[in-house]
Design an enzyme around this catalytic site. Structure first.
Site, PDB file in Angstrom:
ATOM      1  N   ASP A  18       1.395  -1.264  -0.060  1.00 18.57           N
ATOM      2  CA  ASP A  18       0.059   0.099  -0.128  1.00 18.57           C
ATOM      3  C   ASP A  18       0.489   1.241  -0.085  1.00 18.57           C
ATOM      4  OD1 ASP A  18       1.049  -0.376   2.494  1.00 18.57           O
ATOM      5  OD2 ASP A  18      -0.919  -0.587   3.208  1.00 18.57           O
ATOM      6  N   ASN A  60      -7.321  -2.927  13.750  1.00 18.62           N
ATOM      7  CA  ASN A  60      -8.588  -3.215  13.844  1.00 18.62           C
ATOM      8  C   ASN A  60      -9.039  -4.399  12.576  1.00 18.62           C
ATOM      9  OD1 ASN A  60      -7.927  -1.957  11.231  1.00 18.62           O
ATOM     10  ND2 ASN A  60      -9.006  -0.310  11.127  1.00 18.62           N
ATOM     11  N   HIS A  62      -7.149  -4.505  10.033  1.00 14.15           N
ATOM     12  CA  HIS A  62      -6.950  -4.640   8.733  1.00 14.15           C
ATOM     13  C   HIS A  62      -6.109  -5.669   8.196  1.00 14.15           C
ATOM     14  CE1 HIS A  62      -4.740  -0.156   8.843  1.00 14.15           C
ATOM     15  NE2 HIS A  62      -3.357  -1.258   9.025  1.00 14.15           N
ATOM     16  N   GLU A  83      -9.869  -1.958   5.351  1.00  8.50           N
ATOM     17  CA  GLU A  83     -10.317  -2.017   6.417  1.00  8.50           C
ATOM     18  C   GLU A  83     -11.228  -2.566   7.118  1.00  8.50           C
ATOM     19  OE1 GLU A  83      -8.380  -0.594   8.278  1.00  8.50           O
ATOM     20  OE2 GLU A  83      -7.680   1.792   7.264  1.00  8.50           O
TER      21      GLU A  83
END
Ligand code: F6R
Length: 251
Positions: free
Chosen positions: A71, A138, A140, A145
């Protein structure tokens, strides 16, 4: 089909990095034209430092290795101190004999759709032998996400508030953290032949337990790794402290 992940729970961050490098270095030494999927973030810094040390010591050759990064923040120039390209250059690329033309990175500054399309095509042409993953608090993976489709491919995404807050530690304040990024999708990640997921510290313990002991759900992107045939999870005791032991893994 039921797959089981291999889980290694080690004492601390250093042991996690040593073990992860053990797995990685086998690939580096056996396959000179390795296609390697890379992640950024705090967790990976120790691993890159080991790669650099070993390159200096044992002369591991990176000249034919091809890398794909997961990313990149949208809108940051490559030389921005917080761009992931800058991070990779600082921690790895500038310190080993990698060939620049073998470094594949999401380009967030040109036409986004065309650049994602090119990325997906490059991934189809070069199957990743080993993908290294971290995990967000979280759940990810990459910047996929919660609620990301398991069928997703490389695309522009909006970052979760939790991710921006977590990553604000690298910026002067929250406002400076980009709101968007380009990330490989879940489907791209799952097409890697082998995956290692690395995590350390209690901030990751909830995400780790949901990803490994919980149901496979798009609410926890990392949970899809339960359905991949060749995943190794390498974590420390703190990150693994909420694990109950499930059918989904062998220790
Ligand atoms: C970054 C990436 C992210 C990180 C994750 C953990 O390229 O893929 O999924 O791995 O956000 O980051 P750290 O290690 O900083 O906690």
């Amino acid at each position: 089909m039921v797959y089981t992940m291999k889980i290694k729970i080690l004492k601390n961050y250093n042991e996690v990095i040593n073990e992860s490098y053990k797995v990685l270095s086998e690939y580096l030494t056996k396959k000179q034209d390795l296609v390697l999927g890379l992640a950024t973030g705090e967790t990976m810094i120790g691993l890159y430092s080991k790669m650099v040390d070993d390159h200096k010591k044992s002369g591991i050759d990176y000249s034919r290795i091809k890398t794909f990064n997961l990313d990149e923040y949208y809108g940051l120039q490559r030389n921005h101190a917080q761009s992931y390209y800058h991070y990779m250059n600082k921690h790895l690329f500038s310190k080993v004999n990698i060939n620049e033309k073998n470094i594949v990175f999401p380009n967030t500054l040109s036409n986004v759709d065309a650049s994602c399309e090119r990325y997906n095509l490059a991934l189809e042409e070069n199957k990743i032998d080993l993908q290294i993953l971290g995990i967000g608090s979280n759940g990810h993976i990459g910047f996929n996400e919660p609620k990301t489709s398991f069928k997703s491919k490389t695309r522009l995404v909006e970052l979760d508030k939790t991710t921006r807050v977590d990553n604000s530690r690298f910026f002067n304040d929250l406002e400076e953290v980009p709101t968007h990024a380009i990330t490989m999708g879940i489907e791209n990640i799952l097409s890697a032949k082998k995956i290692i997921l690395i995590a350390s510290g209690s901030e990751k313990s909830k995400a780790i337990s949901k990803a490994i002991d919980g149901p496979v759900t798009e609410l926890v992107p990392a949970s899809i790794l339960q359905r991949h045939p060749n995943v190794e999870v390498i974590i420390d005791i703190e990150a693994g402290k909420n694990l109950k032991g499930s059918m989904n893994y062998v220790k």
